[in-house]
Design a protein around this motif. Sequence first.
Motif, PDB file in Angstrom:
ATOM      1  N   LEU A 187       1.045  -1.361   0.499  1.00  0.00           N
ATOM      2  CA  LEU A 187       0.084  -0.191   0.023  1.00  0.00           C
ATOM      3  C   LEU A 187       1.076   1.211  -0.013  1.00  0.00           C
ATOM      4  N   TYR A 188       0.271   2.542  -0.991  1.00  0.00           N
ATOM      5  CA  TYR A 188       1.817   3.690  -0.114  1.00  0.00           C
ATOM      6  C   TYR A 188       0.823   4.494   0.754  1.00  0.00           C
ATOM      7  N   PRO A 189       2.063   4.407   1.548  1.00  0.00           N
ATOM      8  CA  PRO A 189       2.141   5.177   3.035  1.00  0.00           C
ATOM      9  C   PRO A 189       1.513   6.107   3.470  1.00  0.00           C
ATOM     10  N   ARG A 190       1.002   7.214   2.245  1.00  0.00           N
ATOM     11  CA  ARG A 190       0.963   8.548   2.620  1.00  0.00           C
ATOM     12  C   ARG A 190       0.198   8.589   2.083  1.00  0.00           C
ATOM     13  N   MET A 191      -1.113   7.792   1.368  1.00  0.00           N
ATOM     14  CA  MET A 191      -2.402   8.000   1.052  1.00  0.00           C
ATOM     15  C   MET A 191      -3.362   6.892   1.447  1.00  0.00           C
ATOM     16  N   SER A 192      -4.437   8.081   1.961  1.00  0.00           N
ATOM     17  CA  SER A 192      -5.661   6.873   2.738  1.00  0.00           C
ATOM     18  C   SER A 192      -5.871   6.039   2.124  1.00  0.00           C
ATOM     19  N   LEU A 243     -12.794   3.347   7.094  1.00  0.00           N
ATOM     20  CA  LEU A 243     -11.314   2.428   7.113  1.00  0.00           C
ATOM     21  C   LEU A 243     -11.460   3.951   5.992  1.00  0.00           C
ATOM     22  N   LEU A 244     -12.319   4.540   5.147  1.00  0.00           N
ATOM     23  CA  LEU A 244     -11.713   5.180   4.212  1.00  0.00           C
ATOM     24  C   LEU A 244     -10.955   6.170   4.384  1.00  0.00           C
ATOM     25  N   PRO A 247      -2.287   3.645   5.746  1.00  0.00           N
ATOM     26  CA  PRO A 247      -2.130   2.734   6.113  1.00  0.00           C
ATOM     27  C   PRO A 247      -1.357   2.296   7.459  1.00  0.00           C
ATOM     28  N   ASP A 248      -0.444   3.301   7.640  1.00  0.00           N
ATOM     29  CA  ASP A 248       0.031   2.792   9.396  1.00  0.00           C
ATOM     30  C   ASP A 248      -0.952   3.260  10.447  1.00  0.00           C
ATOM     31  N   GLN A 249      -1.973   3.665  10.121  1.00  0.00           N
ATOM     32  CA  GLN A 249      -3.229   3.091  11.494  1.00  0.00           C
ATOM     33  C   GLN A 249      -4.962   2.145  11.228  1.00  0.00           C
ATOM     34  N   ARG A 279      -5.307  -4.172   6.334  1.00  0.00           N
ATOM     35  CA  ARG A 279      -4.221  -3.731   5.506  1.00  0.00           C
ATOM     36  C   ARG A 279      -4.869  -4.619   4.446  1.00  0.00           C
ATOM     37  N   GLN A 280      -4.327  -5.791   4.899  1.00  0.00           N
ATOM     38  CA  GLN A 280      -4.865  -7.176   3.412  1.00  0.00           C
ATOM     39  C   GLN A 280      -6.168  -7.070   2.882  1.00  0.00           C
ATOM     40  N   ARG A 281      -7.943  -6.759   3.862  1.00  0.00           N
ATOM     41  CA  ARG A 281      -8.824  -6.509   2.805  1.00  0.00           C
ATOM     42  C   ARG A 281      -8.505  -4.948   2.249  1.00  0.00           C
ATOM     43  N   VAL A 282      -7.612  -3.827   2.798  1.00  0.00           N
ATOM     44  CA  VAL A 282      -7.683  -2.884   1.516  1.00  0.00           C
ATOM     45  C   VAL A 282      -6.616  -3.333   0.347  1.00  0.00           C
TER      46      VAL A 282
END
Length: 358
Positions: free
Chosen positions: A86-91, A126-127, A131-133, A139-142
């Motif tokens: 996942l892109y860490p800086r993106m929601s 969670l939208l 990712p760090d939250q 995360r796997q669901r995302v």
Amino acid sequence: MNGVNVKDVSVAFGALKVIDGLSLDIAEGEFIVLLGPSGCGKSTLLNAIAGLLDVEEGKILIGGRNVTWEEPKDRSIAMVFQSYALYPRMSVRQNMSFGLKMAKTPRADIETRVTRAAEMLQITHLLDRRPDQLSGGQRQRVAIGRALVRDAAVFLFDEPLSNLDAQLRNELRLEIKRLHMELGSTTMIYVTHDQIEAMTLADRIAVMKDREIQQLGAPDELYHRPANLFVAGFVGSPKMNFLEGRIAAGASGLMFENDTVSLSLPDDVCAAPPAPGQAVTLGVRPEHIALDGGTWDGFRVDIVEPLGADALVWARRDRTSIQLRVTTDEPVKVGTPVALAPDPRRANLFDTETGRRL
């Protein structure tokens, strides 16, 4: 049509052939699991279907269309990897919609797809998080949701639950099964080395070893009628008991015997009855052996592994050790003498030399 057909495909890394002339037909809407130990070629096959690896020979068809040399983006596939990536800086919303934005999908369509996928995966709340939250399961669901928004014909899963703890694996396994039921005609191909995942998820399982498919069939078929010793030992937890011996002629028909035990065999235990004296391996599942009241005497309880509703019991006689699954209604004590009672109608016979089921 969303079926996948692999026709005589070979994949090589230099001089090393990782897959050699493999064929596999997957029906539209089917959930196929590629199951096997590390190095058997299952991930290589999945990557070849995805277009991430070039094939040396053969062809791959998706929906009846030859996609052997097409780019991954043109194959109407969506892939979920073992790592979330996942892109860490993106929601979460931005992660799920990023691919659609790159494809210049209309904004309203993107919003509809992301909302629908989030509802299916129960991550609507969670939208707006990063990712760090999120927990590992979230995360796997995302990651699954990012694939889901593409409305692909075929979903490919490369060991997506391997990095999760046992409870999260169980939860997400149910989510993936529910997802397949809701999507209906979407074909899913899932790679794992975990036979419990394979048994619970698959319509059919392709058990692989040494870059070949050893057996392809429904979970019940693989469990009760394994094609060879490898499948019998790999599918099932705890695994099948194996006893090497020979065929003998008994008073009421054929028998299995070795220096420790003997067992009268039903007439229909084999499609073609083996000849007396033939070397065979008897396979019996732990749950198909009763702890007492049988003819396999001289055994003593060696180890007891409580599992809650039932227990795994190891019984030993000399160098022969047999595992049983029993209920825990009556406690079993180590050292207790037992006379084991295997169910001959549930037994499997294999040719010891070739490993094939007789």
